[in-house]
Write an enzyme that holds these catalytic residues in place. Structure first.
Site, short mmCIF file in Angstrom:
data_model
loop_
_atom_site.label_atom_id
_atom_site.label_comp_id
_atom_site.label_asym_id
_atom_site.label_seq_id
_atom_site.Cartn_x
_atom_site.Cartn_y
_atom_site.Cartn_z
N SER A 221 0.76 -1.21 -0.13
CA SER A 221 -0.11 0.17 -0.11
C SER A 221 0.91 1.30 -0.02
CB SER A 221 -0.93 0.23 1.34
OG SER A 221 -0.28 -0.29 2.27
N HIS B 102 0.39 5.16 6.58
CA HIS B 102 1.07 5.73 5.62
C HIS B 102 1.22 7.15 5.80
CE1 HIS B 102 -1.86 2.27 4.71
NE2 HIS B 102 -0.67 1.92 4.15
N ASP C 106 -2.68 8.28 7.62
CA ASP C 106 -3.50 7.48 8.36
C ASP C 106 -2.78 6.50 9.37
OD1 ASP C 106 -2.56 5.58 6.94
OD2 ASP C 106 -4.40 5.05 5.50
#
Ligand SMILES: *[C@@H]1O[C@H](CO)[C@@H](O)[C@H](O)[C@H]1NC(C)=O
Ligand SMILES: *[C@@H]1O[C@H](CO)[C@@H](O)[C@H](O)[C@H]1NC(C)=O
Length: 357
Positions: A36, A326, A323
């Site tokens: 991610s 990240h 978040d």
């Protein structure tokens, strides 16, 4: 007539050596493999495909786990490439694959199991299978020799492994790996599989590899929340120690691959150090908050991502983390510059230096 021909020939030679100089200084294309931290929207299920994700991105929410651009987006810009499309986009919309493709998949890891509890993720091995599809496409566009030269000057960017820890080894209720392997054995297993994947990429004709360490996962907001006893301003050292076992082995792997002289250059991306440096010097880069999230996140497992439709912080450029795990776009912009040509951001060379080799 003869004079005219040799004149033309001279021009052709001069022109091709100019092209050679330009080509020498940069990569032909860029292939991204990872999770991610690099995923531009390859996953349907495990996706940040809703507001406030993408709040600062020109296309809005795309699946990027960020308020804006990812490190690899900025890196692509520094290398002079147009926006690197996701693999999904090349399949669904036929986006051009010539300047690169991003195969990264949120939740994925080196092991096929990692992240499976999150939904359908695309593990490292499957990402390489997807590259093979791209290569079939390229074979229709180029002659064999041209394609070989093009691939030999491609940048291969690999940033994977965090999920083998945070979405596998560190969650014993869902994954059995920590019952089967001790931390050393697990790191050995990961690096052994990783090596197999890199050699497969080499077999496909790729020659320039930037292989990044796992970042200090003990410093991400969610680990600080889980490990409540972590003193304020510090990171969870048990998580960091685990991933460092992988990083140490990755460093040896890079050293060995280079000494095996495969006509290639492998460089270690010092992500662990780069992120620690950014955290330690956060103030001097203008970051005021380094251990809290900018968006509001849920508090149950599986709901740790930004809550949909909740208004995030306004001063997003002052947060290191967007978040639970990240970095913000502001942090990614700095990280990309360091990765590109920072001193000691890669061993033995950084990305800019590797382009010239
Ligand atoms: C294909 O393009 C459309 C329109 O730009 C976009 O909404 C969609 O997300 C794209 N598909 C993928 C897989 O990127
Ligand atoms: C790094 O790259 C940037 C952008 O191309 C350039 O301005 C800068 O001078 C470079 N720094 C080094 C140390 O090469």
């Amino acid at each position: 007539m003869e004079a005219r021909c040799s004149f033309l020939l001279l021009i052709v030679i001069a022109f091709s050596s100019i092209i050679e100089v330009i080509a020498k200084s940069q990569y032909t294309t860029m292939y991204v493999f990872g999770d991610s931290l690099s995923d531009p929207g390859n996953n349907e299920k495990v996706s940040a495909n809703y507001w406030p994700y993408g709040i600062d991105f020109d296309k809005g929410p795309t699946g990027r786990f960020c308020n804006g651009k990812l490190l690899v987006d900025f890196l692509g810009e520094l290398l002079g490439f147009p926006v690197i499309p996701s693999y999904a986009d090349t399949i669904a919309n036929g986006s051009d694959v010539l300047s690169g493709v991003n195969y990264a998949s949120s939740g994925s890891g080196i092991l096929e199991d990692s992240g499976y509890a999150l939904g359908r993720v695309i593990p490292f091995g499957k990402q390489i299978d997807n590259l093979k599809n791209t290569m079939n496409q390229l074979e229709n566009q180029m002659q064999t020799e041209e394609l070989n030269n093009y691939l030999a000057k491609a940048l291969v960017f690999v940033a994977i492994g965090s999920n083998d820890y945070i979405n596998n080894y560190m969650i014993p209720v869902l994954y059995k790996s920590s019952l089967i392997y001790d931390p050393q054995q697990y790191a050995d297993l990961l690096v052994q599989l990783y090596k197999g994947h890199i050699l497969e990429l080499h077999t496909l004709g790729l020659r320039k590899f930037y292989l990044t360490e796992i970042p200090p996962v003990g410093c991400i907001p969610i680990e600080l929340t889980i490990h409540v006893a972590t003193p304020s301003g510090e990171c969870d050292s048990s998580s960091n120690n685990l991933v460092q076992m992988f990083n140490i082995r990755l460093k040896s792997l890079v050293y060995n691959l280079n000494s095996e002289n495969l006509g290639s250059i492998f460089t270690l991306g010092a992500s662990y150090k780069i992120l620690n440096d950014l955290r330690d010097n956060a103030d001097s880069y203008g970051f005021k908050v380094k251990d809290k999230t900018c968006c509001r996140i849920g508090n149950t497992i599986g709901k740790l991502i930004c809550l949909p439709k909740e208004v995030p912080c306004f001063n997003r450029d002052e947060y290191l983390f967007w978040d639970f795990a990240h970095p913000t776009q502001a942090a990614n912009r700095i990280l990309a510059r360091v990765v590109y040509n920072g001193t000691s951001s890669g061993f033995p060379v950084n990305i800019q230096e590797m382009a010239e080799m």
